[in-house]
Design a protein around this motif. Structure first.
Motif, PDB file in Angstrom:
ATOM      1  N   VAL A   1      32.479  58.091  25.410  1.00 55.68           N
ATOM      2  CA  VAL A   1      32.751  56.997  25.408  1.00 55.68           C
ATOM      3  C   VAL A   1      32.995  55.881  26.046  1.00 55.68           C
ATOM      4  O   VAL A   1      33.984  56.570  26.384  1.00 55.68           O
ATOM      5  N   SER A   2      32.780  54.570  26.298  1.00 50.77           N
ATOM      6  CA  SER A   2      34.417  54.128  27.257  1.00 50.77           C
ATOM      7  C   SER A   2      33.410  52.039  26.885  1.00 50.77           C
ATOM      8  O   SER A   2      32.937  51.987  26.204  1.00 50.77           O
ATOM      9  N   SER A   3      34.977  51.704  27.427  1.00 45.87           N
ATOM     10  CA  SER A   3      35.208  49.948  27.102  1.00 45.87           C
ATOM     11  C   SER A   3      35.750  49.698  28.463  1.00 45.87           C
ATOM     12  O   SER A   3      37.054  50.261  28.792  1.00 45.87           O
ATOM     13  N   GLY A   4      36.101  48.176  28.317  1.00 44.19           N
ATOM     14  CA  GLY A   4      36.206  48.246  30.404  1.00 44.19           C
ATOM     15  C   GLY A   4      35.671  46.412  30.620  1.00 44.19           C
ATOM     16  O   GLY A   4      34.872  45.930  29.856  1.00 44.19           O
ATOM     17  N   ILE A   5      36.272  46.167  31.694  1.00 43.74           N
ATOM     18  CA  ILE A   5      35.950  44.999  31.999  1.00 43.74           C
ATOM     19  C   ILE A   5      35.531  45.718  33.820  1.00 43.74           C
ATOM     20  O   ILE A   5      35.868  46.522  34.825  1.00 43.74           O
TER      21      ILE A   5
ATOM     22  N   LYS B   1      38.176  46.123  38.244  1.00 46.12           N
ATOM     23  CA  LYS B   1      37.976  47.187  37.062  1.00 46.12           C
ATOM     24  C   LYS B   1      38.508  47.922  36.516  1.00 46.12           C
ATOM     25  O   LYS B   1      39.292  48.442  37.434  1.00 46.12           O
ATOM     26  N   ALA B   2      38.823  47.740  34.897  1.00 48.86           N
ATOM     27  CA  ALA B   2      39.457  48.739  34.455  1.00 48.86           C
ATOM     28  C   ALA B   2      38.613  49.024  33.238  1.00 48.86           C
ATOM     29  O   ALA B   2      37.969  48.182  32.324  1.00 48.86           O
ATOM     30  N   ASP B   3      39.012  50.639  33.124  1.00 49.19           N
ATOM     31  CA  ASP B   3      38.484  51.188  31.841  1.00 49.19           C
ATOM     32  C   ASP B   3      39.618  51.593  30.910  1.00 49.19           C
ATOM     33  O   ASP B   3      40.383  52.673  31.656  1.00 49.19           O
ATOM     34  N   VAL B   4      39.155  52.285  29.473  1.00 52.96           N
ATOM     35  CA  VAL B   4      39.348  52.818  28.496  1.00 52.96           C
ATOM     36  C   VAL B   4      38.326  53.818  28.106  1.00 52.96           C
ATOM     37  O   VAL B   4      37.069  53.519  28.020  1.00 52.96           O
ATOM     38  N   SER B   5      38.236  55.276  28.218  1.00 54.95           N
ATOM     39  CA  SER B   5      36.881  55.947  27.881  1.00 54.95           C
ATOM     40  C   SER B   5      37.620  57.893  26.974  1.00 54.95           C
ATOM     41  O   SER B   5      38.567  57.680  27.044  1.00 54.95           O
TER      42      SER B   5
END
Length: 276
Positions: free
Chosen positions: A210-214, A94-98
């Protein structure tokens, strides 16, 4: 002294124009978020949350096998984007930016725009329906309750793999764009509810971030990116966050430097004139 005053006045006016220009750039609705390092970032799995400067954005929930960082591999609107990578040998990654300010960004009922640009590389070997997700992190009285998650696959008009090697813009307020819920939110595992449904059902919830990632349940190698994450409330234009490589001085630092340098040059010119 008259000449010096005129020169200082011109310098001050020039700096004032620059300040107004910087302010206008922010007010126009786009904020450039720069990598922590000039050549780009790479936060590797099992890392703690890492702030991206003072932007309010963070590399977050980067687990073993995952990598997140602003770099130029798939530059979008400028010289960069947020690159996500997942290593198949590590199993599920997993890896996100928030984004978070530590307080409510606004009520879900007041959300008026929400979108992002996403990219999946054809070199990825994970399931072809998987692409970077976009999430609203919701809570009540400051307590996190769960996320509304947008995954491009569930909004395809024709079922199949998502697009590869091309940037795709997804606007959650467009028709047939669906979000599903997790954790303590209602209507879980239902993939046919749009933003209007969620606003009508739990519009009183606060948007904490808010976040986005895989990742999370993904297997195989993933190479993907996001950019231009946008959200807004009410009748305002909202804000688009454009991720770029390379640090730049904060506006206040730029202005201080120019004032010091500009007036210093003006003083030096005045002294040279008197020495003649």
């Amino acid at each position: 002294m008259i000449r010096l005053s005129m020169m200082m006045g011109r310098t001050a006016a020039w700096v004032a124009c620059l300040v107004l220009g910087l302010g206008a750039a922010v007010q126009a609705g786009t904020v450039d978020v720069y990598s922590n390092n000039v050549g780009g970032d790479a936060v590797v799995g099992a890392s703690p949350t890492v702030a991206i400067g003072s932007s309010g954005w963070y590399y977050s929930d980067v687990r073993v096998g995952g990598t997140a960082g602003i770099d130029s591999t798939f530059a979008r609107s400028g010289n960069g984007s947020v690159l996500f990578q997942g290593d198949a040998s590590a199993g599920s990654y997993k890896a996100d930016v928030s984004y978070s300010t530590g307080e409510s960004l606004g009520k879900l009922s007041d959300l008026s725009s929400f979108s992002y640009d996403w990219y999946r590389s054809a070199a990825s070997t994970n399931n072809g329906i998987q692409a970077p997700s976009l999430r609203l992190l919701l809570g009540v009285d400051g307590v996190y309750k769960g996320a509304l998650v947008f995954e491009p696959y569930y909004s395809l008009t024709t079922p199949g793999d998502v697009a590869t090697d091309t940037w795709v813009h997804s606007n959650i307020f467009d028709p047939n764009m669906y979000l599903w819920s997790n954790k303590d939110l209602p209507f879980q595992e239902q993939f046919n509810h749009d933003i209007a449904f969620w606003k009508s059902e739990i519009g009183n919830y606060d948007i904490l971030g808010v976040s986005s990632g895989i990742g999370s349940g993904w297997y195989g190698t993933s190479i993907a990116a996001v950019d231009n994450i946008h959200f807004g409330f009410g009748e305002g234009p909202g804000t688009t966050y454009n991720f770029e490589v390379g640090a730049v001085p904060e506006p206040a630092s730029v202005v201080s430097f120019l004032i010091a340098g500009g007036f210093g040059l003006a003083g030096a010119a005045y002294r040279r004139r008197r020495a003649r």
